[in-house]
Design a protein around this motif. Structure first.
Motif, PDB file in Angstrom:
ATOM      1  N   ASN A  62       0.700  -1.241  -0.106  1.00  0.00           N
ATOM      2  CA  ASN A  62      -0.022   0.090  -0.057  1.00  0.00           C
ATOM      3  C   ASN A  62       0.768   0.990   0.046  1.00  0.00           C
ATOM      4  O   ASN A  62       1.882   1.162   0.710  1.00  0.00           O
ATOM      5  CB  ASN A  62      -0.887  -0.048   1.243  1.00  0.00           C
ATOM      6  CG  ASN A  62      -2.077   1.300   1.428  1.00  0.00           C
ATOM      7  OD1 ASN A  62      -2.155   1.675   2.298  1.00  0.00           O
ATOM      8  ND2 ASN A  62      -2.147   1.572   0.325  1.00  0.00           N
ATOM      9  N   ASN A  71      -4.329   6.982  -2.779  1.00  0.00           N
ATOM     10  CA  ASN A  71      -4.109   5.526  -2.093  1.00  0.00           C
ATOM     11  C   ASN A  71      -3.979   4.454  -3.378  1.00  0.00           C
ATOM     12  O   ASN A  71      -4.666   4.444  -4.158  1.00  0.00           O
ATOM     13  CB  ASN A  71      -5.111   4.874  -1.158  1.00  0.00           C
ATOM     14  CG  ASN A  71      -4.723   4.213  -0.209  1.00  0.00           C
ATOM     15  OD1 ASN A  71      -3.455   4.084  -0.064  1.00  0.00           O
ATOM     16  ND2 ASN A  71      -5.501   3.669   0.483  1.00  0.00           N
ATOM     17  N   GLN A  72      -2.799   3.585  -3.299  1.00  0.00           N
ATOM     18  CA  GLN A  72      -2.788   2.581  -4.193  1.00  0.00           C
ATOM     19  C   GLN A  72      -2.340   1.343  -3.616  1.00  0.00           C
ATOM     20  O   GLN A  72      -1.773   1.284  -2.601  1.00  0.00           O
ATOM     21  CB  GLN A  72      -1.347   2.988  -5.029  1.00  0.00           C
ATOM     22  CG  GLN A  72      -1.440   4.215  -5.679  1.00  0.00           C
ATOM     23  CD  GLN A  72      -2.531   4.184  -7.090  1.00  0.00           C
ATOM     24  OE1 GLN A  72      -2.501   3.045  -7.585  1.00  0.00           O
ATOM     25  NE2 GLN A  72      -3.436   5.219  -7.252  1.00  0.00           N
ATOM     26  N   PHE A  73      -2.835   0.222  -4.174  1.00  0.00           N
ATOM     27  CA  PHE A  73      -2.639  -1.287  -3.842  1.00  0.00           C
ATOM     28  C   PHE A  73      -2.044  -1.952  -4.738  1.00  0.00           C
ATOM     29  O   PHE A  73      -2.669  -1.994  -5.871  1.00  0.00           O
ATOM     30  CB  PHE A  73      -3.857  -1.995  -3.273  1.00  0.00           C
ATOM     31  CG  PHE A  73      -4.459  -1.467  -2.068  1.00  0.00           C
ATOM     32  CD1 PHE A  73      -5.265  -0.057  -2.099  1.00  0.00           C
ATOM     33  CD2 PHE A  73      -3.988  -1.738  -0.681  1.00  0.00           C
ATOM     34  CE1 PHE A  73      -5.833   0.339  -0.835  1.00  0.00           C
ATOM     35  CE2 PHE A  73      -4.618  -1.025   0.134  1.00  0.00           C
ATOM     36  CZ  PHE A  73      -5.453  -0.135   0.312  1.00  0.00           C
ATOM     37  N   PHE A  81      -0.693  -5.609  -5.919  1.00  0.00           N
ATOM     38  CA  PHE A  81      -0.509  -7.229  -5.574  1.00  0.00           C
ATOM     39  C   PHE A  81       0.638  -7.810  -6.509  1.00  0.00           C
ATOM     40  O   PHE A  81       0.760  -7.648  -7.619  1.00  0.00           O
ATOM     41  CB  PHE A  81      -1.713  -7.902  -6.058  1.00  0.00           C
ATOM     42  CG  PHE A  81      -2.786  -7.973  -4.937  1.00  0.00           C
ATOM     43  CD1 PHE A  81      -3.364  -6.717  -4.441  1.00  0.00           C
ATOM     44  CD2 PHE A  81      -3.172  -8.969  -3.980  1.00  0.00           C
ATOM     45  CE1 PHE A  81      -4.334  -6.396  -3.723  1.00  0.00           C
ATOM     46  CE2 PHE A  81      -4.136  -8.870  -3.240  1.00  0.00           C
ATOM     47  CZ  PHE A  81      -4.520  -7.546  -2.816  1.00  0.00           C
TER      48      PHE A  81
END
Lengths: 113, 114
Positions: free
Chosen positions: B93, B100-102, B104
């Motif tokens: 994160n 905001n960034q996620f 994977f």
């Protein structure tokens, strides 16, 4: 308590059509995030909403849009569907936008033909 | 751009052994890291998280290690059980100019051999 719910479970659309996916967060959670997961890959972040405002946006075209309602549920809209939009669309809820644990729903499987 | 990747796409372990799943990240500004488990047909399930001001965190049978010097994250599962068979993702994160960034990773498939 109910977990994150998403509808529909499965969906088949034709190229060029529009689709709306829905998500209800866990009771008390004010943030909803959307992800796209192509088979064999990790989820890709699309949007995060908190208190009806967009708080984060991933690298997706403008065909993708979302909104959050006063009851914190959310919709993801995709216009002008392409074959490449076929994927599992996941919704996750969390209490806020900071470093909070995200709870994922089961996803909506979208197939574009 | 940022990337979160896993060193091994598949891992097979004997039941009862310990499992170690590794992950590399490239954004030194990321401040929160999470491990998820995803079983077939289900959404990812939170396992454990760690903030960037920590280097180790333990849960029930799981431990996450964070090495910020080499931008490496690992998940250790003690006494691996058949129910641990799943795909494991690390995620990070961070904040960017789009909020905001996620991110994977691509996932590691863990198979536990009875």
């Amino acid at each position: 308590d109910a977990g994150v719910t998403q509808s529909p479970t499965h969906l088949i659309k034709t190229r060029g059509q529009h689709v709306t996916l829905r998500c209800s967060p866990i009771s008390g959670h004010k943030s909803v995030s959307w992800y796209q997961q192509v088979l064999g890959q990790g989820p890709q972040f699309i949007f995060q909403y908190y208190e009806k405002e967009e708080r984060g946006r991933g690298n997706f075209p403008d065909r993708f849009s979302a909104r959050q309602f006063p009851n914190y549920s959310s919709e993801l809209n995709v216009n002008a569907l392409l074959l490449g939009d076929s994927a599992l669309y996941l919704c996750a809820s969390s209490p806020g936008t900071g470093n909070y644990e995200q709870y994922f729903g089961p996803g909506t499987r979208l197939t574009v033909t | 751009g940022e990337s979160v990747g896993l060193h091994l796409p598949t891992l097979s372990v004997q039941e009862g052994d310990n499992s170690i799943i590794n992950c590399a990240y490239s954004n030194s500004a990321s401040d929160y890291f999470i491990w998820y488990k995803q079983e077939s047909g289900k959404g990812p399930q939170f396992i454990i998280d760690i903030r960037s001001n920590m280097d180790k965190r333990q849960g029930q049978r799981v431990t996450v290690l964070l090495n910020k010097t080499v931008k490496h994250l690992s998940l250790q599962i003690a006494a691996t059980q058949p129910g641990d068979s799943a795909v494991y993702f690390c995620a990070e994160n961070s904040w960017s100019n789009t909020g905001n960034q996620f991110y994977f990773g691509t996932g590691t498939s863990l198979t536990v051999i009875p």
